[in-house]
Design a protein around this motif. Structure first.
Motif, PDB file in Angstrom:
ATOM      1  N   VAL A  63       0.849  -1.179   0.000  1.00 19.32           N
ATOM      2  CA  VAL A  63       0.000   0.000   0.000  1.00 19.32           C
ATOM      3  C   VAL A  63       0.887   1.231   0.000  1.00 19.32           C
ATOM      4  CG1 VAL A  63      -1.774   1.252   1.272  1.00 19.32           C
ATOM      5  CG2 VAL A  63      -1.805  -1.245   1.215  1.00 19.32           C
ATOM      6  N   GLY A  64       0.658   2.112  -0.946  1.00 20.08           N
ATOM      7  CA  GLY A  64       1.437   3.332  -1.042  1.00 20.08           C
ATOM      8  C   GLY A  64       2.716   3.178  -1.823  1.00 20.08           C
ATOM      9  N   GLY A  65       2.970   1.993  -2.316  1.00 23.52           N
ATOM     10  CA  GLY A  65       4.173   1.773  -3.100  1.00 23.52           C
ATOM     11  C   GLY A  65       3.952   2.181  -4.548  1.00 23.52           C
ATOM     12  N   PRO A  66       5.005   2.155  -5.341  1.00 20.93           N
ATOM     13  CA  PRO A  66       4.835   2.517  -6.754  1.00 20.93           C
ATOM     14  C   PRO A  66       4.014   1.467  -7.488  1.00 20.93           C
ATOM     15  CG  PRO A  66       7.040   1.694  -6.348  1.00 20.93           C
ATOM     16  CD  PRO A  66       6.372   1.805  -5.005  1.00 20.93           C
ATOM     17  N   ALA A  67       3.302   1.903  -8.497  1.00 24.42           N
ATOM     18  CA  ALA A  67       2.495   0.992  -9.297  1.00 24.42           C
ATOM     19  C   ALA A  67       3.426   0.130 -10.143  1.00 24.42           C
ATOM     20  CB  ALA A  67       1.535   1.763 -10.183  1.00 24.42           C
ATOM     21  N   PRO A  68       3.105  -1.152 -10.283  1.00 26.33           N
ATOM     22  CA  PRO A  68       3.976  -2.008 -11.105  1.00 26.33           C
ATOM     23  C   PRO A  68       3.865  -1.627 -12.577  1.00 26.33           C
ATOM     24  CG  PRO A  68       2.017  -3.193 -10.419  1.00 26.33           C
ATOM     25  CD  PRO A  68       1.994  -1.885  -9.698  1.00 26.33           C
ATOM     26  N   ALA A  69       4.904  -1.894 -13.307  1.00 27.69           N
ATOM     27  CA  ALA A  69       4.913  -1.602 -14.752  1.00 27.69           C
ATOM     28  C   ALA A  69       3.954  -2.574 -15.436  1.00 27.69           C
ATOM     29  CB  ALA A  69       6.315  -1.768 -15.302  1.00 27.69           C
ATOM     30  N   PRO A  70       3.149  -2.075 -16.378  1.00 21.34           N
ATOM     31  CA  PRO A  70       2.223  -2.980 -17.052  1.00 21.34           C
ATOM     32  C   PRO A  70       2.967  -3.968 -17.931  1.00 21.34           C
ATOM     33  CG  PRO A  70       2.138  -0.793 -18.019  1.00 21.34           C
ATOM     34  CD  PRO A  70       3.024  -0.708 -16.813  1.00 21.34           C
ATOM     35  N   ALA A  71       2.452  -5.170 -18.001  1.00 23.09           N
ATOM     36  CA  ALA A  71       3.097  -6.231 -18.786  1.00 23.09           C
ATOM     37  C   ALA A  71       2.542  -6.233 -20.216  1.00 23.09           C
ATOM     38  CB  ALA A  71       2.873  -7.570 -18.133  1.00 23.09           C
ATOM     39  N   ILE A  72       2.791  -5.148 -20.941  1.00 18.81           N
ATOM     40  CA  ILE A  72       2.333  -5.059 -22.320  1.00 18.81           C
ATOM     41  C   ILE A  72       3.520  -4.691 -23.205  1.00 18.81           C
ATOM     42  CG2 ILE A  72      -0.051  -4.453 -21.762  1.00 18.81           C
ATOM     43  CD1 ILE A  72       0.677  -1.543 -22.320  1.00 18.81           C
TER      44      ILE A  72
END
Length: 79
Positions: A63-72
């Motif tokens: 919670v509050g961490g950076p959003a993961p990079a999308p796997a696209i």
């Protein structure tokens, strides 16, 4: 007209402050809401709290961490 809006908002804030201070009685969440629930527990001393292992913690959201990079995969459009 703006004066009335400010006056109403000020009155609502004062009323909320007074209500939170307990002038109208105790808050509903102030006491035990389910006293029978605690009496019906079976073996509450069997409950053990343990720390998460590294493998278990990997599945937990941060919670509050950076959003993961999308796997696209992206590529330039051909024109």
């Amino acid at each position: 007209m703006l004066r009335w809006l400010i006056a109403i908002l000020l009155l609502a804030n004062v009323l909320a402050f007074v209500a939170m201070r307990g002038v109208f009685g105790p808050l509903p969440a102030a006491g035990i809401r389910e006293p029978n629930h605690l009496n019906r527990q079976i073996h509450p001393d069997w409950l053990k709290v343990r720390a998460l292992s590294a493998a278990d913690a990997a599945d937990q959201a941060v919670v509050g961490g950076p959003a993961p990079a999308p796997a696209i995969a992206a590529s330039a459009l051909a024109q």
